[in-house]
Design an enzyme around this catalytic site. Structure first.
Site, mmCIF file in Angstrom:
data_model
loop_
_atom_site.group_PDB
_atom_site.id
_atom_site.type_symbol
_atom_site.label_atom_id
_atom_site.label_comp_id
_atom_site.label_asym_id
_atom_site.label_seq_id
_atom_site.Cartn_x
_atom_site.Cartn_y
_atom_site.Cartn_z
ATOM 1 N N PHE A 1 12.478 -21.531 16.841
ATOM 2 C CA PHE A 1 13.601 -21.997 17.664
ATOM 3 C C PHE A 1 14.262 -23.217 17.021
ATOM 4 C CE2 PHE A 1 14.670 -24.277 21.896
ATOM 5 C CZ PHE A 1 15.963 -23.778 21.890
ATOM 6 N N ASP B 1 2.648 -19.653 4.025
ATOM 7 C CA ASP B 1 1.681 -19.642 5.118
ATOM 8 C C ASP B 1 1.072 -21.029 5.216
ATOM 9 O OD1 ASP B 1 -0.648 -19.315 6.744
ATOM 10 O OD2 ASP B 1 -0.685 -17.187 6.259
ATOM 11 N N SER C 1 5.031 -25.380 12.808
ATOM 12 C CA SER C 1 3.773 -25.797 13.421
ATOM 13 C C SER C 1 3.484 -24.843 14.572
ATOM 14 C CB SER C 1 3.852 -27.226 13.950
ATOM 15 O OG SER C 1 2.585 -27.694 14.376
ATOM 16 N N TYR D 1 -3.036 -28.451 21.630
ATOM 17 C CA TYR D 1 -1.718 -28.623 21.014
ATOM 18 C C TYR D 1 -1.423 -30.089 20.758
ATOM 19 C CZ TYR D 1 3.303 -29.021 20.434
ATOM 20 O OH TYR D 1 4.549 -29.353 19.966
ATOM 21 N N LYS E 1 -0.673 -32.012 17.074
ATOM 22 C CA LYS E 1 0.500 -32.790 16.711
ATOM 23 C C LYS E 1 0.116 -34.204 16.293
ATOM 24 C CE LYS E 1 3.941 -31.247 16.603
ATOM 25 N NZ LYS E 1 4.561 -30.373 15.575
ATOM 26 N N SER F 1 9.102 -23.552 25.171
ATOM 27 C CA SER F 1 9.624 -24.323 26.306
ATOM 28 C C SER F 1 10.536 -23.474 27.179
ATOM 29 C CB SER F 1 10.380 -25.556 25.805
ATOM 30 O OG SER F 1 9.509 -26.450 25.149
#
Length: 336
Positions: free
Chosen positions: A12, A61, A83, A155, A159, A199
């Protein structure tokens, strides 16, 4: 014009970054995990109005060393947006952590070896606001998610660990100022294709009647067009180097998203009732998908966004507009 490598171009945000780069005249080399996605990437960006004659697609990859050095040849700037992200908590946190950290290592080490001029990394407010006391609600770019205690979801761990690794790599190379980090909250806005991303699934659930009640959840959305533009500006702005740039429209709740959706889509079963925090916490014991939101219940977290606003030199797109743009795309693509 300069060449930019965009990792995760089929995603996205990666797609929007590539779109803005192409529209600004750059040559773009975009990476996908499998070259079978190359035609779709080209078609998607062409449909959005880009000149894809300046686009090439390569296979990379996050978990493999293959191809990284070759992908960096002739590249002046790196946009590392790739990610893994999932609304559901994986059984093994390493399913998210390994590719996030390993991919960051591969991307940055190859970029440094190729003497890439500026690296822009997509991080997240997830690397800033988690693992703190529950009553802590205000944060700045100096804050880091605290991983001690084992309560931070996978998650958010991925990050925080990936961004910390990025700074460590750049510091070890003596190039701290050549890394710029963008830390968005939940990214909403217009979809480029029929893939809703992550999202946008929240909006899909609200519009599709799959969320009967509303948790008191702060989502602080940010529009993907703003995030993509911040990535482009961070690539060349001297003041962006060596800094983190949190991005969020503070003080916005899931209930606010439901409100604006009800106003514009009155025929849909958008929920109105709030569910008490204690009931969400109780339900999360039995429903793993709900566990990541428990830390977000209550008052919305507030993040200092002054660095990103200075970079853009304008206000963010409003949260209502970001939510409505998401909804319009979901409906146009037949997703809801």
């Amino acid at each position: 014009m300069d060449r930019v490598l965009v990792t995760g171009i089929s995603g996205f945000l990666g797609g929007h970054v590539a779109l803005q780069l192409l529209n600004s005249g750059y040559f773009v080399r975009g990476s996908v995990r499998n070259l079978s996605k190359a035609t779709k990437v080209r078609d998607t960006l062409a449909r959005a109005g880009s000149d894809v004659s300046r686009l090439e697609v390569v296979e990379l990859d996050l978990l493999s060393d293959a191809g990284w050095d070759a992908a960096m040849k002739g590249v002046r700037y790196l946009q590392h947006t790739a990610s893994p992200f999932s609304l559901e908590t994986p059984k093994d946190p390493q399913d998210l952590i390994r590719p996030a950290v390993g991919g960051t290592e591969r991307a940055l080490n190859s970029a440094l070896a190729a003497d890439v001029e500026r690296i822009v990394l997509t991080s997240s407010t997830a690397a800033i606001t988690y693992g703190h006391p529950q009553n802590r609600r205000r944060f700045s770019s100096d804050d880091w998610t605290q991983l001690e205690g084992g309560q931070v979801p996978a998650y958010q761990q991925s990050k925080a660990l990936a961004e910390r690794r990025a700074w460590a790599i750049m510091d070890a190379a003596g190039r701290h100022g050549d890394l710029a980090v963008i830390n968005p909250s939940g990214i909403f806005g217009p979809l480029l294709d029929e893939d809703p991303g992550t999202s946008a699934q929240l909006v899909s659930m609200l519009l599709g009647g799959r969320m009967p009640v509303l948790p008191r959840l702060g989502i602080n959305p940010i529009d993907v067009r703003d995030v993509a533009e911040a990535h482009l500006r961070a690539m060349t702005a001297s003041e962006a180097g060596g800094r983190r740039h949190p991005m969020a429209v503070n003080g916005y709740y899931l209930a606010d998203a439901a409100r604006i959706l009800r106003q514009h889509y009155s025929s849909r079963r958008v929920p109105t009732a709030l569910i008490p925090d204690w009931l969400v916490r109780l339900a999360a014991i039995a429903v793993p998908m709900m566990r990541p939101i428990v830390d977000e219940l209550g008052e919305a977290k507030m993040v200092d966004t002054s660095a990103a606003l200075s970079l853009l030199n304008r206000p963010f797109v409003t949260a209502d507009d970001a939510i409505l743009a998401t909804a319009e795309s979901l409906i146009a693509n037949g997703i809801v």
